[in-house]
Scaffold this active site. Structure first.
Site, PDB file in Angstrom:
ATOM      1  N   LYS A 109      45.478  34.778  45.771  1.00 45.58           N
ATOM      2  CA  LYS A 109      45.059  36.156  45.224  1.00 45.58           C
ATOM      3  C   LYS A 109      43.654  35.905  44.753  1.00 45.58           C
ATOM      4  O   LYS A 109      43.461  34.873  43.961  1.00 45.58           O
ATOM      5  CB  LYS A 109      45.791  36.820  44.178  1.00 45.58           C
ATOM      6  N   CYS A 132      45.789  38.630  34.150  1.00 37.43           N
ATOM      7  CA  CYS A 132      46.384  38.761  35.585  1.00 37.43           C
ATOM      8  C   CYS A 132      48.019  39.392  35.692  1.00 37.43           C
ATOM      9  O   CYS A 132      48.271  40.042  36.443  1.00 37.43           O
ATOM     10  CB  CYS A 132      46.603  37.653  36.144  1.00 37.43           C
ATOM     11  N   ASP A 150      50.412  33.018  38.312  1.00 38.12           N
ATOM     12  CA  ASP A 150      49.610  32.050  38.115  1.00 38.12           C
ATOM     13  C   ASP A 150      49.702  30.918  37.246  1.00 38.12           C
ATOM     14  O   ASP A 150      49.063  30.541  36.387  1.00 38.12           O
ATOM     15  CB  ASP A 150      48.141  32.779  37.662  1.00 38.12           C
TER      16      ASP A 150
END
Ligand code: TIU
Length: 225
Positions: A131, A164, A25
């Site tokens: 995701k 995450c 990310d």
């Protein structure tokens, strides 16, 4: 070729051919002004600081022929894959998923803010896994991609460490992957969250995996070159 990296709780050994660099990310929404991270009320200095060391690791991984895989957190424009609970809580914090910001709609696929920062732009042969959740295995094809490539070990980096990154390490660990977290290639908005996530990873004999840093990894890769 076996590579051995100094790490906690003990040296991490991996085979280049069965190891992937996983970059979680590193999106403008978490690392650029006006994105999700900043709108949640956070200082993005710490997440931006990750970019420089991660660039070095990414280059070294590419040079070594290591498999590289990137992830992005985000949702479909109609939000049909965003649980109402996640949407509602994002709005409470002042950064509603799907709201319009300076870089487009927050955490929406296809928007400028949702994409990966220029410095870490994926190459065409590096899969990008989109995701909907915090963990990179949940409702994605990450596991089948890794297993098809014969990947057994993951070098994990990105943001944020306690959200995450840590969720993904836990998911990976339960699936039998050996995970090495690079401490300086990962960050949280609050250093206390980062420190706790790092400690949780290597405690109890490496309950979730190992922790090292970019310098030690680069040294180990160089020693093998
Ligand atoms: N990528 C990731 O960690 N998503 C988050 O929402 N992190 C926060 O710290 N909010």
């Amino acid at each position: 070729m076996t590579v051995k990296v100094e790490a906690l709780p003990y040296p991490f050994e991996f085979e280049l051919s069965s190891t992937a660099l996983l970059i979680i990310d590193m999106q403008r929404d978490f690392c650029a002004p006006g994105g999700f991270g900043e709108k949640l009320g956070n200082d993005i200095t710490l997440t931006r600081n990750v970019i420089a060391p991660l660039q070095q690791v990414l280059q070294a991984a590419r040079d070594a022929g290591m498999f590289v895989i990137h992830t992005r957190e985000g949702h479909r424009p109609d939000l049909s894959d965003c649980p109402p609970s996640k949407l509602a809580r994002s709005k409470r914090q002042g950064a509603g998923i799907g709201d319009v910001g300076p870089m487009g709609r927050i955490l929406i696929r296809g928007e400028y803010g949702h994409d990966i920062v220029d410095e870490l732009k994926p190459l065409p042969n590096e899969p990008v896994v989109d995701k909907p959740g915090k963990g990179a295995f949940y409702q994605t094809d990450l596991d089948v991609i890794l297993r098809t490539k014969g990947i057994k070990s993951l070098i994990v980096s990105g943001v944020t460490t306690h959200v995450c990154v840590h969720t993904t390490i836990r998911e990976a660990n339960d699936r039998g992957y050996e995970c090495l977290l690079l401490e300086d290639c990962s960050a949280a908005f609050d250093p206390r969250d980062h420190e706790a996530a790092v400690r949780m990873t290597h405690q109890q004999g490496g309950i979730f995996g190992w922790v090292s840093d970019s310098k030690k990894l680069l040294e180990a890769l160089k020693a093998k070159a």
